[in-house]
Motif scaffolding. Structure first.
Motif, PDB file in Angstrom:
ATOM      1  N   PRO A   1      -6.325  -5.674  12.568  1.00 53.43           N
ATOM      2  CA  PRO A   1      -7.120  -5.912  11.542  1.00 53.43           C
ATOM      3  C   PRO A   1      -6.712  -6.420  10.180  1.00 53.43           C
ATOM      4  O   PRO A   1      -5.639  -5.966   9.775  1.00 53.43           O
ATOM      5  CB  PRO A   1      -7.968  -4.640  11.447  1.00 53.43           C
ATOM      6  N   GLY A   2      -7.323  -7.585   9.809  1.00 51.83           N
ATOM      7  CA  GLY A   2      -6.697  -7.937   8.414  1.00 51.83           C
ATOM      8  C   GLY A   2      -5.607  -9.224   8.638  1.00 51.83           C
ATOM      9  O   GLY A   2      -5.388  -9.684   7.727  1.00 51.83           O
ATOM     10  N   ASN A   3      -5.236  -9.237  10.036  1.00 51.00           N
ATOM     11  CA  ASN A   3      -4.368 -10.608  10.196  1.00 51.00           C
ATOM     12  C   ASN A   3      -4.777 -11.799  10.376  1.00 51.00           C
ATOM     13  O   ASN A   3      -4.039 -12.592  10.482  1.00 51.00           O
ATOM     14  CB  ASN A   3      -3.354 -10.031  11.440  1.00 51.00           C
ATOM     15  N   PHE A   4      -6.158 -11.656  10.411  1.00 53.61           N
ATOM     16  CA  PHE A   4      -7.071 -13.214  10.720  1.00 53.61           C
ATOM     17  C   PHE A   4      -7.444 -13.626   9.301  1.00 53.61           C
ATOM     18  O   PHE A   4      -8.194 -12.793   8.656  1.00 53.61           O
ATOM     19  CB  PHE A   4      -8.031 -12.928  11.705  1.00 53.61           C
ATOM     20  N   ILE A   5      -7.046 -14.565   8.823  1.00 55.06           N
ATOM     21  CA  ILE A   5      -7.493 -15.152   7.721  1.00 55.06           C
ATOM     22  C   ILE A   5      -8.483 -16.405   7.917  1.00 55.06           C
ATOM     23  O   ILE A   5      -8.164 -17.325   8.703  1.00 55.06           O
ATOM     24  CB  ILE A   5      -6.487 -15.727   6.829  1.00 55.06           C
ATOM     25  N   VAL A   6      -9.518 -16.457   7.053  1.00 50.19           N
ATOM     26  CA  VAL A   6     -10.547 -17.548   7.335  1.00 50.19           C
ATOM     27  C   VAL A   6     -10.394 -18.421   6.084  1.00 50.19           C
ATOM     28  O   VAL A   6     -10.411 -18.263   5.029  1.00 50.19           O
ATOM     29  CB  VAL A   6     -11.989 -17.173   7.354  1.00 50.19           C
ATOM     30  N   PRO A   7     -10.127 -19.972   6.459  1.00 49.56           N
ATOM     31  CA  PRO A   7      -9.658 -20.837   5.321  1.00 49.56           C
ATOM     32  C   PRO A   7     -10.773 -21.221   4.537  1.00 49.56           C
ATOM     33  O   PRO A   7     -12.131 -21.042   4.869  1.00 49.56           O
ATOM     34  CB  PRO A   7      -9.246 -21.792   5.987  1.00 49.56           C
TER      35      PRO A   7
ATOM     36  N   ASP B   1     -19.465 -20.794   5.792  1.00 50.49           N
ATOM     37  CA  ASP B   1     -20.085 -19.528   5.336  1.00 50.49           C
ATOM     38  C   ASP B   1     -20.569 -18.448   6.464  1.00 50.49           C
ATOM     39  O   ASP B   1     -19.890 -17.310   6.173  1.00 50.49           O
ATOM     40  CB  ASP B   1     -21.074 -19.573   4.188  1.00 50.49           C
ATOM     41  N   GLU B   2     -21.092 -19.040   7.196  1.00 51.45           N
ATOM     42  CA  GLU B   2     -21.502 -18.100   8.377  1.00 51.45           C
ATOM     43  C   GLU B   2     -20.346 -17.546   9.297  1.00 51.45           C
ATOM     44  O   GLU B   2     -20.275 -16.462   9.744  1.00 51.45           O
ATOM     45  CB  GLU B   2     -22.455 -18.992   9.204  1.00 51.45           C
ATOM     46  N   PHE B   3     -19.396 -18.420   9.466  1.00 52.14           N
ATOM     47  CA  PHE B   3     -18.149 -17.797  10.131  1.00 52.14           C
ATOM     48  C   PHE B   3     -17.367 -17.047   9.181  1.00 52.14           C
ATOM     49  O   PHE B   3     -16.811 -16.038   9.824  1.00 52.14           O
ATOM     50  CB  PHE B   3     -17.375 -19.196  10.564  1.00 52.14           C
TER      51      PHE B   3
END
Length: 253
Positions: free
Chosen positions: A214-220, A225-227
């Motif tokens: 958890p926390g290791n995925f970063i959304v660019p 916004d939905e994603f």
């Protein structure tokens, strides 16, 4: 920093294009223009190739509509592009076309993501790209923008070649990113779920979030916004609001 590596998607993450569709169009238009110039020089037999490209354009538009509506797999789009546009062209001819557009595409890179990655890479963090895009174009665009040295590995699609002629572009990574993260970066490079960060912007990247801590995925920044909301809620993904947010996260994680 407790992590060892940052792996990133390409389209929609490091560059503001959601797919390779525009690159493919640029290649097709360049081939068409070359054929037209040959016609003007009196090579009238090239009219057959020009007419073939016109028909191919219509077929590609139809396949793209069907893919976007969920009726077709992306491979069905690539089959037409490979067989009717790329096949038989010299590798140097196609790479030359891509070279010609690299400067234009480089303007669409997101330095808000690239600069923080560059900063922690200088501190010893390993870096990589895992993308269903085309490896040659990724490498060429990064070089054009002055970012060629910030990624240690690029795992992406490539040319199929026979005797210097292009047969097509592979599509080995689409819908297989989680498997390839495991095989290419965990098995081969010794990384693990708890010491790897990943940046991605679409449902094709989501299976990777299931693998990571958890926390290791970063959304660019370019992600919808939905994603962003979905990934933060479901996987505790980090969603930076500014370049400074991302840099601090990478330095403190």
């Amino acid at each position: 920093m407790s992590y060892k590596a940052i792996i990133s998607d390409w389209n929609g993450t490091l560059i503001n294009y959601p797919s390779d569709e525009l690159l493919h169009k640029k290649i097709a238009y360049a081939i068409a223009n070359d054929l037209k110039s040959q016609l003007f020089k009196g090579e009238f037999w090239k009219i057959v190739d020009v007419m073939k490209l016109v028909r191919t354009k219509g077929k590609l538009k139809k396949r793209l509509r069907e893919f976007n509506s969920g009726e077709r797999h992306l491979q069905d789009v690539y089959d037409i592009f490979n067989d009717e546009i790329l096949k038989g062209k010299p590798v140097k001819y196609i790479t030359g076309i891509i070279d010609g557009f690299a400067k234009e595409f480089a303007k669409k890179l997101d330095s808000r993501v690239l600069r923080p990655i560059q900063a922690v890479h200088k501190e010893g963090v390993s870096t990589g790209i895992l993308s269903a895009s085309f490896g040659y174009s990724i490498d060429r665009i990064l070089k054009e923008a002055g970012y060629s040295r910030i990624f240690d590995d690029i795992v992406s699609n490539d040319f199929l070649v026979n005797e210097g002629k292009v047969l097509g572009i592979t599509l080995d990574i689409y819908e297989k990113k989680a498997e390839l993260l495991h095989s290419e970066f965990f098995d081969k490079r010794g990384l693990r779920e708890n010491n790897t960060l990943y940046l991605g912007d679409t449902k094709d990247d989501e299976p990777i979030a299931k693998l990571l801590a958890p926390g290791n995925f970063i959304v660019p920044f370019f992600a919808p916004d939905e994603f962003k909301e979905k990934m933060a809620s479901k996987y505790k993904a980090f969603v930076p609001e500014t370049e400074q947010d991302l840099l601090r996260y990478l330095q403190d994680r």
